[in-house]
Design a protein around this motif. Sequence first.
Motif, PDB file in Angstrom:
ATOM      1  N   PRO A 144      11.297   5.160  23.923  1.00  0.00           N
ATOM      2  CA  PRO A 144      10.774   6.283  24.700  1.00  0.00           C
ATOM      3  C   PRO A 144      11.421   6.375  26.077  1.00  0.00           C
ATOM      4  CG  PRO A 144       9.308   4.417  24.921  1.00  0.00           C
ATOM      5  CD  PRO A 144      10.415   3.974  23.994  1.00  0.00           C
ATOM      6  N   CYS A 145      11.249   7.522  26.721  1.00  0.00           N
ATOM      7  CA  CYS A 145      11.695   7.685  28.113  1.00  0.00           C
ATOM      8  C   CYS A 145      10.750   6.861  28.994  1.00  0.00           C
ATOM      9  CB  CYS A 145      11.644   9.154  28.503  1.00  0.00           C
ATOM     10  SG  CYS A 145      12.197   9.491  30.196  1.00  0.00           S
ATOM     11  N   PRO A 146      11.291   5.987  29.848  1.00  0.00           N
ATOM     12  CA  PRO A 146      10.426   5.043  30.569  1.00  0.00           C
ATOM     13  C   PRO A 146       9.777   5.578  31.833  1.00  0.00           C
ATOM     14  CG  PRO A 146      12.718   4.584  31.050  1.00  0.00           C
ATOM     15  CD  PRO A 146      12.713   5.700  30.038  1.00  0.00           C
ATOM     16  N   SER A 147      10.145   6.763  32.272  1.00  0.00           N
ATOM     17  CA  SER A 147       9.625   7.241  33.550  1.00  0.00           C
ATOM     18  C   SER A 147       9.388   8.740  33.519  1.00  0.00           C
ATOM     19  CB  SER A 147      10.604   6.905  34.680  1.00  0.00           C
ATOM     20  OG  SER A 147      10.167   7.434  35.909  1.00  0.00           O
ATOM     21  N   SER A 148       8.439   9.189  34.313  1.00  0.00           N
ATOM     22  CA  SER A 148       8.217  10.627  34.477  1.00  0.00           C
ATOM     23  C   SER A 148       9.321  11.236  35.321  1.00  0.00           C
ATOM     24  CB  SER A 148       6.857  10.874  35.137  1.00  0.00           C
ATOM     25  OG  SER A 148       5.803  10.404  34.325  1.00  0.00           O
ATOM     26  N   GLY A 149       9.512  12.548  35.172  1.00  0.00           N
ATOM     27  CA  GLY A 149      10.559  13.190  35.946  1.00  0.00           C
ATOM     28  C   GLY A 149      10.574  14.693  35.784  1.00  0.00           C
ATOM     29  N   LEU A 150      11.630  15.289  36.313  1.00  0.00           N
ATOM     30  CA  LEU A 150      11.789  16.739  36.338  1.00  0.00           C
ATOM     31  C   LEU A 150      13.108  17.140  35.699  1.00  0.00           C
ATOM     32  CD1 LEU A 150      11.024  19.626  37.455  1.00  0.00           C
ATOM     33  CD2 LEU A 150      12.300  18.976  39.533  1.00  0.00           C
ATOM     34  N   ILE A 151      13.064  18.136  34.813  1.00  0.00           N
ATOM     35  CA  ILE A 151      14.266  18.751  34.254  1.00  0.00           C
ATOM     36  C   ILE A 151      14.340  20.172  34.774  1.00  0.00           C
ATOM     37  CG2 ILE A 151      15.401  19.543  32.147  1.00  0.00           C
ATOM     38  CD1 ILE A 151      14.147  17.195  30.670  1.00  0.00           C
ATOM     39  N   VAL A 152      15.478  20.540  35.361  1.00  0.00           N
ATOM     40  CA  VAL A 152      15.681  21.887  35.897  1.00  0.00           C
ATOM     41  C   VAL A 152      16.870  22.518  35.194  1.00  0.00           C
ATOM     42  CG1 VAL A 152      15.962  23.283  37.970  1.00  0.00           C
ATOM     43  CG2 VAL A 152      14.884  21.048  38.141  1.00  0.00           C
ATOM     44  N   HIS A 153      16.712  23.784  34.842  1.00  0.00           N
ATOM     45  CA  HIS A 153      17.758  24.468  34.087  1.00  0.00           C
ATOM     46  C   HIS A 153      17.766  25.938  34.474  1.00  0.00           C
ATOM     47  CE1 HIS A 153      19.732  25.585  30.057  1.00  0.00           C
ATOM     48  NE2 HIS A 153      20.583  24.834  30.714  1.00  0.00           N
ATOM     49  N   GLY A 154      18.919  26.587  34.321  1.00  0.00           N
ATOM     50  CA  GLY A 154      19.019  28.018  34.577  1.00  0.00           C
ATOM     51  C   GLY A 154      18.963  28.807  33.282  1.00  0.00           C
ATOM     52  N   ASP A 155      18.265  29.925  33.279  1.00  0.00           N
ATOM     53  CA  ASP A 155      18.143  30.680  32.024  1.00  0.00           C
ATOM     54  C   ASP A 155      19.394  31.496  31.699  1.00  0.00           C
ATOM     55  OD1 ASP A 155      17.951  32.857  33.762  1.00  0.00           O
ATOM     56  OD2 ASP A 155      16.029  33.571  32.996  1.00  0.00           O
ATOM     57  N   LYS A 156      20.385  31.473  32.595  1.00  0.00           N
ATOM     58  CA  LYS A 156      21.663  32.142  32.317  1.00  0.00           C
ATOM     59  C   LYS A 156      22.795  31.121  32.188  1.00  0.00           C
ATOM     60  CE  LYS A 156      19.754  36.215  32.676  1.00  0.00           C
ATOM     61  NZ  LYS A 156      19.471  37.002  31.446  1.00  0.00           N
ATOM     62  N   ASP A 157      22.440  29.872  31.888  1.00  0.00           N
ATOM     63  CA  ASP A 157      23.444  28.814  31.750  1.00  0.00           C
ATOM     64  C   ASP A 157      24.388  29.158  30.599  1.00  0.00           C
ATOM     65  OD1 ASP A 157      24.826  26.349  31.169  1.00  0.00           O
ATOM     66  OD2 ASP A 157      23.242  25.272  32.232  1.00  0.00           O
ATOM     67  N   GLU A 158      25.658  29.272  30.916  1.00  0.00           N
ATOM     68  CA  GLU A 158      26.666  29.667  29.939  1.00  0.00           C
ATOM     69  C   GLU A 158      27.317  28.481  29.247  1.00  0.00           C
ATOM     70  OE1 GLU A 158      28.827  29.111  33.855  1.00  0.00           O
ATOM     71  OE2 GLU A 158      26.802  29.554  33.116  1.00  0.00           O
ATOM     72  N   ILE A 159      26.967  27.265  29.668  1.00  0.00           N
ATOM     73  CA  ILE A 159      27.558  26.046  29.106  1.00  0.00           C
ATOM     74  C   ILE A 159      26.541  25.268  28.273  1.00  0.00           C
ATOM     75  CG2 ILE A 159      28.595  23.815  29.696  1.00  0.00           C
ATOM     76  CD1 ILE A 159      29.868  25.171  32.122  1.00  0.00           C
ATOM     77  N   VAL A 160      25.345  25.142  28.787  1.00  0.00           N
ATOM     78  CA  VAL A 160      24.276  24.442  28.070  1.00  0.00           C
ATOM     79  C   VAL A 160      23.168  25.449  27.752  1.00  0.00           C
ATOM     80  CG1 VAL A 160      22.630  22.541  28.110  1.00  0.00           C
ATOM     81  CG2 VAL A 160      24.811  22.314  29.316  1.00  0.00           C
ATOM     82  N   PRO A 161      22.990  25.820  26.484  1.00  0.00           N
ATOM     83  CA  PRO A 161      21.975  26.818  26.138  1.00  0.00           C
ATOM     84  C   PRO A 161      20.576  26.390  26.564  1.00  0.00           C
ATOM     85  CG  PRO A 161      23.446  26.394  24.273  1.00  0.00           C
ATOM     86  CD  PRO A 161      23.749  25.360  25.308  1.00  0.00           C
ATOM     87  N   GLU A 162      19.803  27.350  27.016  1.00  0.00           N
ATOM     88  CA  GLU A 162      18.448  27.054  27.464  1.00  0.00           C
ATOM     89  C   GLU A 162      17.621  26.415  26.356  1.00  0.00           C
ATOM     90  OE1 GLU A 162      14.490  29.322  29.262  1.00  0.00           O
ATOM     91  OE2 GLU A 162      16.280  30.485  28.758  1.00  0.00           O
ATOM     92  N   ALA A 163      17.842  26.845  25.113  1.00  0.00           N
ATOM     93  CA  ALA A 163      17.059  26.322  23.993  1.00  0.00           C
ATOM     94  C   ALA A 163      17.279  24.819  23.807  1.00  0.00           C
ATOM     95  CB  ALA A 163      17.413  27.067  22.713  1.00  0.00           C
ATOM     96  N   ALA A 164      18.503  24.348  24.029  1.00  0.00           N
ATOM     97  CA  ALA A 164      18.812  22.929  23.857  1.00  0.00           C
ATOM     98  C   ALA A 164      18.068  22.078  24.884  1.00  0.00           C
ATOM     99  CB  ALA A 164      20.322  22.694  23.965  1.00  0.00           C
ATOM    100  N   VAL A 165      18.022  22.563  26.121  1.00  0.00           N
ATOM    101  CA  VAL A 165      17.321  21.822  27.175  1.00  0.00           C
ATOM    102  C   VAL A 165      15.813  21.892  26.967  1.00  0.00           C
ATOM    103  CG1 VAL A 165      16.922  21.663  29.659  1.00  0.00           C
ATOM    104  CG2 VAL A 165      19.207  22.163  28.796  1.00  0.00           C
TER     105      VAL A 165
END
Length: 215
Positions: A144-165
């Motif tokens: 499992p992931c051992p720590s809490s945290g924050l993931i930030v993403h842009g909804d117009k990301d042209e390299i990493v699709p929003e759905a994947a994140v």
Amino acid sequence: MPDVIFNGPEGRLEGRYHHSKAPNAPIALVLHPHPQQGGTMNNKVVYALHHVFSRRGFSVMRFNFRGVGRSQGVFDNGQGELSDAAAALDWLQSVNPDAGHCWVAGFSFGAWIGMQLLMRRPEISGFVAVAPPANRQDFTFLAPCPSSGLIVHGDKDEIVPEAAVAKLAAKLSAQKTITVDHTVIPGATHFFTDHLEPLAAAVDAYLAANPDRIR
């Protein structure tokens, strides 16, 4: 913000370091995007993250992976860069032996390296992953992931699709022992062009909302 040179696994590594004046200040390490795609510690997203942590009272460092800028060595497909990050954290801890908490933040490739470092270093109490390359890299090691945290993403990301994140964030959020926040910045591309302020505000708000993992 003084330049620092410290020993890495394959030679000297260069960084920029801000030392907090607060006693027992928390520490944060910020990791830059892909070295072979122009990523350096002076990337605007990396600089913005560094600035947010320093404003929040952290002693914080960003540095160049091997082969970037004045850092010695050559690109090593992530394995060597993870060792570089571990060496950087060692240096940061040696300068701040009484730090109460330790955070890691990364952008794109740096987020992938940061999450691997999280698995190896149990003293890390929080993370910020900006545009983690969930479509390009394997994140199944977070089990499992051992720590809490924050993931930030842009909804117009042209390299990493929003759905994947979103899928990655949902998988991590399903774990019972941690909490992973997922913030989407409207209109933001992968490099957050013209959206650095909303990105910084999201990270700052997350740090403000989690004082127990700072002080």
